[in-house]
Design a protein around this motif. Structure first.
Motif: not given
Length: 1183
Positions: A134-135, A123-124, A151-156, A168-170
């Motif tokens: 939520k995504h 969620g953001l 501008q960006y985020f990474a998830i492991g 924005t989640g895309e």
């Protein structure tokens, strides 16, 4: 690298069970540490390690905590599926939930947006929007991190996938890493990197780095354990990794392992680096929280001006301190020790020693290549390299290895080794200087197994150095005292307090520097030390440069040698002063040394010092002094020259007198502009004063002091030279003083004064001089130039012979002021009628170009008057060919003036919406122009081209189409339809028509056919000769269609006037005719005269003659002079013309200047407005 435990704590619940620490986070200002311990959030003071507060808001285990970068809030999330936002006062301000437990939370470093990750989605949350977006994701999320720009985020993910998404989640990039869970990810926080780098630690026991586009940087690094957390240092140079090996390990940003930070008793779940500081907080499974400080040691080596130091723990940087060149060697391993010697460089790594050498034997070369490698793990406290060996220091032992790794020799010493330095020597036989803890200083040669004792003192050695010629030894002991020994006698020469390091100057034997307490001390010989502030401690001294190490930075400090130079100059020791100056001093110091040596007659040192500052004058003087000295010149003469060059002129004069050279003293004073002293010397030696003044003036000129030179020439009485100086430089007040001193007979000098004063516009002064000289011709020329005409005319009244100098320029000025009538008069007085004609021609061309046709008519009339003036007063028959040509030009200009005068009204009617003329007057004007341009010209005055064409040629700028178009418009509007039809027919066949008129002409040509083919009767002209009514247009010209009598018009409204032209009988002379007309007729004969005149007109009409009516003497006598008008030209070749009023009482007036006729009302109206004739513009008044 040294590690210190700052504080530690263990967390238990109420039952004494250990609570795993799954996550910790520093507040951005570094004052607080928050830790996730079970279901509680613990807040610690970072400095003291004290627990500030325990926050109980979650109902289950907390897995993740994260502080916003602005420090105003932090977020927590855990197994209770809740995300709680806290403020800086440790108060919960917001809560939102997911469907699964929260695994990781992170704040956007720019916007503060919260990213919360659960087992099935993320969620953001934004503080501005107050909503959670939520995504869904396909796998459990284990970790997350934002880029530095937000501008960006990474998830492991647990599935081994890394997803890089926009804010924005895309999803932007997906990286597949196999099946190993991605337990920790973090973006590099350094803002100065070329691109964003993502560090990834997975449970495949790998450390990897990726770019934002998903491209891997380098290869995977094998960790050997399962990582649980990875965290960058603030500068992005290092990362700390903790995991299943129960350790926290330090790695470089390139993935090179440096070593362990700490070792714990259980798994390390989290390790976080304090912002902008080298502290690491560690949380373990056994509930322990610890904070460690990391101190990075300075690893470096120095030899003369080459300095090598470690950077980023794995890189080696070599810096040339004199040129500031740098070279970097990437060792890709933990650098432990560095040693430098001449062209050799030794680097000790974790399991080997690498030896480098320079590519070229050049002092400025910075390119190193590998020479040898020693593949052994060698432990030591200190490392030293020589040309063929490395020396390892181990407590009390020194071990020497060759470059192949074989140990060749070992020295066992009595005490711990505190300092070691290579002091040079032959290759393979270099010497070492060793300082021990027990106070001994030993010298060891590599080819000698026995150390040589140099000095023994009671205090431990901290630092030492040997002087350039190896005669003196400087030692800093443990009490911060610098002791200097003579190695030959072993005596203590002196000692200085507050010293932590010492270094001798590598280019001067008796100069050393030592530092301590932030002060740098420079000591030369036995002179007092010179001090200046300097942070850090000194490690080298070469020339005027001191090499200083402050924390991790080596800097070069330029020190002034002025103090040492002053000390030697006070002792008059110029040779040592010169040696000190060679180390580096300012130009002013070199000059001080040069002058001091020169005064002491040490010419060799003085010459070399002046050469340093490139003072050619003194170098030449020293060369002359050496010649004089070789010629056995007196010392007083040498000293006199030296005193003079140093500015001590009175001492120099005294020495010149002692040397019996007084002329040199005079020359010196004159060159210095010290004339009073030169005069004194001249009086003592009976020298001519005039010669001194002449030299004084010349000296001033040579020095460009021209005013002083001029005053000197005045003092001498040489006024010509003074004038030639004062004039060009604009000193006019002084110039006038000279002119007043001159006699009026000295015209040459006075004329020079006039010349310069006129250049400076000093006109009043010029007048004064010219009056003094009596040069009135030049005075008139001055008044003409200044346009002072009144003064000029007054002078010509007194001196009539000078009038020719005035009239022509005055005429030119009148022309520039548009006063052409007056200008013509003065041009003729000056005998330059051709100039008047040129001016008129130019004015005429300009007026036509600018479409000022009224001015063009006026200028043509003036030209006609000029041509008339040129004609002689003789009959036409007696004129020669050129004179007849002038006559034709006169008539042509007069005719053209009338055309331009009338065309001006037509042009204004077409161009502007308003005009001063009535429509009827405009129609009369247009008819006048039309008939003038169509009628056959007079053969006596017509040009050849006009005779051939049978009609007048329209003057330049006059458009026949415009005349036709204006006539058509006016005649149609005034119901002169017959004339309008004729003109429109002409216009349709007329090609050069304005395009904008074509449509109107075509339409009007059609519509005019519906009108009657008649003209309005009141518009038609009446012939006053035959009383016939004439049509508005006569193809034969501007005359009666019945009797051929020319019409006479008022030259304002162009109304037909009741005037008929007549001529005296040919037998009657002009003078007699005028006399007869002016004779008062008998009253009884007036009626008979009128009947006679009418009968003569009828007889002329019947005869169809075009000549005027001829009248005899009787008719002329009976004619009233009030009904008669005579146009007089004043020249016999242009006969008079006679006109008679045929309507008694008609108000007609004739202009006395141009002799054109006007209706009295129109004449008076215009005169009252403009006070001039409408046609010729001559000034007129109502009589």
């Amino acid at each position: 690298m040294r590690i210190f435990l700052t504080w530690s704590d263990k967390v238990h619940d109420r039952d004494g069970a250990k609570q795993p620490i799954y996550d910790v986070a520093f507040k951005p200002d570094g004052t607080q540490l928050i830790a996730a311990a079970g279901s509680e959030i613990l807040v610690y003071d970072v400095n003291e390690g004290e627990l500030i507060q325990s926050l109980k808001a979650h109902k289950d285990t907390v897995y993740s905590v994260d502080y916003a970068i602005d420090g105003k809030r932090f977020a927590t999330g855990g197994a209770d599926k809740q995300v709680i936002i806290w403020n800086a006062k440790l108060e919960g301000i917001l809560k939102y939930s997911h469907n699964e437990s929260i695994q990781s939370v992170s704040h956007n470093p720019v916007t503060g947006q919260v990213l919360s990750c659960s087992m099935s989605d993320f969620g953001l949350w934004s503080g501005e929007q107050k909503t959670v977006t939520k995504h869904k994701v396909p796998s459990r999320i284990l970790s997350c991190s934002w880029t530095n720009d937000g501008q960006y985020f990474a998830i492991g993910m647990f599935s081994g996938t890394i997803s890089i998404r926009v804010k924005t989640g895309e999803e932007k990039v997906r990286i597949e890493r196999g099946n190993a869970p991605i337990w920790s990810v973090q973006w590099c926080p350094a803002a100065d990197k070329e691109y964003d780098v993502l560090a990834v630690a997975d449970w495949g026991q790998r450390l990897s780095f990726f770019q934002l586009n998903g491209r891997q940087v380098g290869k995977d690094r094998v960790l050997g354990f399962d990582p649980c957390d990875i965290n960058y240092f603030s500068n992005g140079e290092y990362v700390a990794i903790g995991g299943s090996d129960k350790k926290v390990t330090l790695w470089t940003a390139e993935g090179i392992k440096i070593g362990p930070i700490c070792e714990r008793d259980s798994w390390v779940w989290c390790c976080k680096v304090k912002p902008r500081q080298n502290y690491v907080a560690v949380g373990c499974h056994d509930g322990s929280i610890s904070v460690y400080q990391i101190v990075f040691n300075t690893v470096h080596g120095l030899y003369q001006d080459r300095y090598a130091y470690r950077e980023n723990m794995t890189d080696l940087v070599i810096q040339h301190l004199s040129t500031d060149q740098r070279a970097r060697i990437k060792c890709r391993d933990y650098v432990k020790k560095i040693a430098v010697y001449k062209d050799r460089l030794a680097v000790q790594l974790s399991d080997r020693v690498i030896l480098y050498e320079l590519f070229h034997d050049d002092s400025s070369d910075m390119h190193y290549r590998i020479k040898d490698k020693i593949a052994k793990k060698l432990d030591c406290n200190l490392l030293v390299v020589t040309s063929q060996h490395i020396i390892l220091c181990l407590e009390k032992k020194l071990q020497m290895y060759d470059f192949s790794g074989e140990k060749e020799r070992e020295w066992g010493l009595e005490s711990l080794i505190r300092y070691i330095k290579v002091i040079g020597g032959p290759r393979g036989k270099e010497g070492l200087l060793v300082g021990l803890k027990d106070g001994q200083v030993l010298q060891i040669f590599l080819d000698n197994p026995f150390p040589i004792p140099l000095i023994r003192q009671n205090t431990s050695v901290r630092c030492l150095d040997l002087s350039m010629n190896r005669k003196k030894l400087a030692v800093v002991d443990e009490h911060s005292t610098c002791l200097v020994y003579d190695l030959k006698t072993k005596d203590l020469l002196y000692q200085e307090p507050n010293a932590t390091s010492v270094s001798w100057n590598a280019e001067y034997e008796d100069m050393l520097c030592y530092s301590g307490n932030g002060v740098l001390n420079i000591k030369v010989g036995n002179f007092p030390a010179h001090q200046q502030k300097m942070p850090g401690f000194v490690v080298g001294f070469r020339g005027s440069k001191v090499f200083c190490l402050h924390i991790y930075t080596m800097s070069t400090v330029d020190i002034p040698q002025t103090a040492a130079l002053e000390c030697f100059l006070e002792k008059k020791n110029h040779e040592e002063a010169y040696r000190v100056a060679c180390l580096g001093v300012t130009d002013s110091d070199w000059r001080r040394l040069a002058h001091s040596a020169l005064e002491a007659l040490n010419l060799d040192v003085a010459r070399k010092a002046f050469m340093r500052v490139r003072d050619i004058h003194y170098i030449d003087m020293i060369r002359q002094l050496e010649k004089m000295k070789a010629d056995h010149a007196e010392t007083e003469l040498l000293l006199a020259d030296i005193h003079a060059s140093a500015g001590r002129y009175h001492e120099a004069a005294k020495m010149y007198k002692k040397a019996k050279q007084p002329q040199k003293a005079i020359d010196m004073y004159t060159e210095l502009n010290m004339w009073e002293y030169a005069t004194v010397v001249a009086e003592e030696t009976n020298t001519n004063m005039g010669e001194i003044l002449k030299r004084k003036a010349q000296m001033h000129k040579d020095r460009n002091d021209l005013l002083a030179a001029a005053m000197t020439y005045i003092e001498m009485g040489d006024y010509t030279q003074a004038i030639n100086i004062l004039g060009p430089n604009g000193w006019y007040d002084k110039l006038m003083e000279v002119s007043r001193r001159l006699n009026k007979s000295e015209t040459k000098a006075l004329n020079r004064c006039v010349h310069f004063l006129r250049q400076g516009n000093m006109n009043e002064e010029v007048v004064e001089i010219l009056v003094k000289m009596g040069d009135f011709a030049q005075l008139i020329a001055l008044h003409v130039e200044l346009q002072h005409w009144d003064e000029a005319f007054r002078l010509t009244e007194m001196h009539p012979d000078l009038q020719a100098n005035l009239f022509f320029p005055y005429a030119q000025w009148l022309s520039s002021q548009d006063r052409y009538a007056e200008a013509q008069l003065y041009y003729r007085k000056a005998g330059r009628a051709d100039e008047a004609f040129k001016v008129l021609d130019q004015l005429l061309r300009n007026s036509i170009t600018e479409r000022r046709f009224d001015d063009a008519g006026h200028y043509n009339w003036m030209k006609a008057m000029e041509y008339l003036e040129w004609l002689p007063d003789i009959p036409f028959e007696q004129l020669n060919a050129p004179q007849r040509k002038v006559l034709r030009e006169y008539h042509s200009c007069l005719r053209t003036a009338e055309l331009y005068y009338t065309y001006h009204s037509i042009q204004r009617y077409l161009d502007t919406p308003f005009t001063s003329h009535l429509p009827e007057s405009l129609l009369n004007i247009s008819r006048f122009l039309l008939q003038k341009l169509i009628a056959a010209p007079d053969p006596r005055i017509a040009r050849p081209s006009e005779r051939r064409s049978g009609s007048l040629i329209a003057p330049r700028g006059v458009s026949r189409a415009s005349i036709l178009y204006a006539t058509a418009k006016l005649s149609r509007s005034l119901q002169a339809f017959k004339l309008a039809r004729y003109v429109y027919e002409r216009l349709q066949n007329f090609r050069p028509v304005v395009p904008a008129w074509r449509d109107s002409i075509e339409v009007e040509s059609l519509t005019i056919r519906s009108k009657p083919v008649t003209d309005r009767e009141d518009l038609q002209c009446v012939c006053y000769a035959c009383r016939a009514l004439c049509p508005l247009f006569n193809p034969m010209g501007d005359r009666c269609t019945h009797c051929g009598e020319p019409f006479v018009y008022s030259y304002y409204s162009f109304t037909n006037l009741p005037l008929v032209e007549f001529a005296p009988d040919p037998s009657i002379a002009e003078e007699e005719a005028l006399q007869l007309i002016n004779t008062e007729p008998p009253v009884s004969d007036s009626t008979d005269e009128k009947q006679t005149f009418v009968m003569e007109l009828q007889r002329k009409a019947d005869s169809e003659s075009m000549d005027p009516v001829r009248l005899g003497r009787k008719a002329l006598v009976k004619m009233s002079k009030h009904d008669c008008f005579v146009r007089k030209s004043g020249k016999k070749c242009v006969p008079n013309r006679y006109f008679r009023l045929v309507v008694p009482g008609a108000d007609v007036v004739m202009c006395p200047s141009c002799q054109h006729f006007f209706l009295m009302d129109e004449w008076c109206f215009y005169i009252l407005q403009k006070q001039q004739c409408p046609f010729c513009r001559s000034p007129q008044k109502i009589q």
